[in-house]
Design a protein around this motif. Structure first.
Motif, PDB file in Angstrom:
ATOM      1  N   THR A 290       7.155  18.189  -5.657  1.00 29.21           N
ATOM      2  CA  THR A 290       6.641  18.270  -7.107  1.00 29.21           C
ATOM      3  C   THR A 290       5.487  17.296  -7.203  1.00 29.21           C
ATOM      4  OG1 THR A 290       8.178  16.602  -7.667  1.00 29.21           O
ATOM      5  CG2 THR A 290       9.112  18.435  -7.744  1.00 29.21           C
ATOM      6  N   ASN A 291       4.833  17.441  -8.491  1.00 32.23           N
ATOM      7  CA  ASN A 291       3.907  16.496  -8.765  1.00 32.23           C
ATOM      8  C   ASN A 291       4.361  14.965  -8.794  1.00 32.23           C
ATOM      9  OD1 ASN A 291       0.862  16.059  -9.318  1.00 32.23           O
ATOM     10  ND2 ASN A 291       1.816  15.502 -11.479  1.00 32.23           N
TER      11      ASN A 291
ATOM     12  N   ASP B 196       4.697   9.420  -3.496  1.00 33.26           N
ATOM     13  CA  ASP B 196       4.061   9.539  -1.927  1.00 33.26           C
ATOM     14  C   ASP B 196       2.601   8.522  -1.871  1.00 33.26           C
ATOM     15  OD1 ASP B 196       6.408  10.673  -0.771  1.00 33.26           O
ATOM     16  OD2 ASP B 196       5.131  12.554  -0.475  1.00 33.26           O
ATOM     17  N   PHE B 197       1.815   8.937  -2.761  1.00 31.68           N
ATOM     18  CA  PHE B 197       0.682   8.403  -2.972  1.00 31.68           C
ATOM     19  C   PHE B 197       0.728   6.803  -3.425  1.00 31.68           C
ATOM     20  CE2 PHE B 197      -2.801   6.929  -5.374  1.00 31.68           C
ATOM     21  CZ  PHE B 197      -3.877   6.748  -4.655  1.00 31.68           C
ATOM     22  N   ARG B 198       1.511   6.435  -4.281  1.00 29.56           N
ATOM     23  CA  ARG B 198       1.762   5.122  -4.670  1.00 29.56           C
ATOM     24  C   ARG B 198       2.342   4.187  -3.512  1.00 29.56           C
ATOM     25  NH1 ARG B 198       3.354   7.546  -8.433  1.00 29.56           N
ATOM     26  NH2 ARG B 198       4.449   7.306 -10.222  1.00 29.56           N
ATOM     27  N   ARG B 199       3.212   5.117  -2.595  1.00 27.07           N
ATOM     28  CA  ARG B 199       3.717   4.310  -1.406  1.00 27.07           C
ATOM     29  C   ARG B 199       2.429   3.783  -0.343  1.00 27.07           C
ATOM     30  NH1 ARG B 199       8.321   7.211  -2.689  1.00 27.07           N
ATOM     31  NH2 ARG B 199       7.736   8.982  -1.783  1.00 27.07           N
ATOM     32  N   ARG B 200       1.588   4.981  -0.191  1.00 24.91           N
ATOM     33  CA  ARG B 200       0.548   4.650   0.631  1.00 24.91           C
ATOM     34  C   ARG B 200      -0.486   3.929   0.335  1.00 24.91           C
ATOM     35  NH1 ARG B 200       1.032  10.327   0.738  1.00 24.91           N
ATOM     36  NH2 ARG B 200      -1.145  10.469  -0.277  1.00 24.91           N
ATOM     37  N   SER B 201      -0.738   3.821  -1.103  1.00 24.80           N
ATOM     38  CA  SER B 201      -1.968   3.186  -1.523  1.00 24.80           C
ATOM     39  C   SER B 201      -1.920   1.685  -1.598  1.00 24.80           C
ATOM     40  CB  SER B 201      -2.098   3.771  -2.966  1.00 24.80           C
ATOM     41  OG  SER B 201      -3.243   2.989  -3.472  1.00 24.80           O
ATOM     42  N   GLU B 202      -2.796   0.895  -1.561  1.00 24.93           N
ATOM     43  CA  GLU B 202      -3.015  -0.539  -1.475  1.00 24.93           C
ATOM     44  C   GLU B 202      -2.894  -1.024  -2.978  1.00 24.93           C
ATOM     45  OE1 GLU B 202      -5.618  -2.713   0.834  1.00 24.93           O
ATOM     46  OE2 GLU B 202      -5.140  -1.403   2.767  1.00 24.93           O
TER      47      GLU B 202
END
Length: 79
Positions: free
Chosen positions: A4-5, A11-17
């Motif tokens: 889902t969005n 996922d993006f927030r976990r990977r992002s600094e």
């Protein structure tokens, strides 16, 4: 199954600094940030990041070792 969005965003927030910073600043400072960002062709968060890191480098250049330790520990520098 497709994500889902909300899952994609998580996922993006976990990977992002990048981290979220919610603050209130003077209107004049906000307008100045907008002008600086437009002038440099950069997003406001990049301009703000560079201003903060530059200010920190300037302060660190004036500190001795014991003062740097206090600075790194977010303690007031006395003396």
């Amino acid at each position: 199954m497709a994500k889902t969005n909300a899952e994609l965003q998580a996922d993006f927030r976990r990977r992002s600094e990048l981290v979220r910073l919610d603050i209130r600043i003077e209107g004049s400072a906000k307008r100045a940030l907008a002008r600086l960002a437009a002038h440099q062709g950069l997003p406001q968060h990049k301009v703000l990041t560079e201003l903060i890191l530059s200010a920190e480098r300037d302060v660190l250049a004036t500190l001795g070792n014991s003062e740097r330790e206090a600075f790194a520990a977010c303690k007031p520098i006395t003396g």
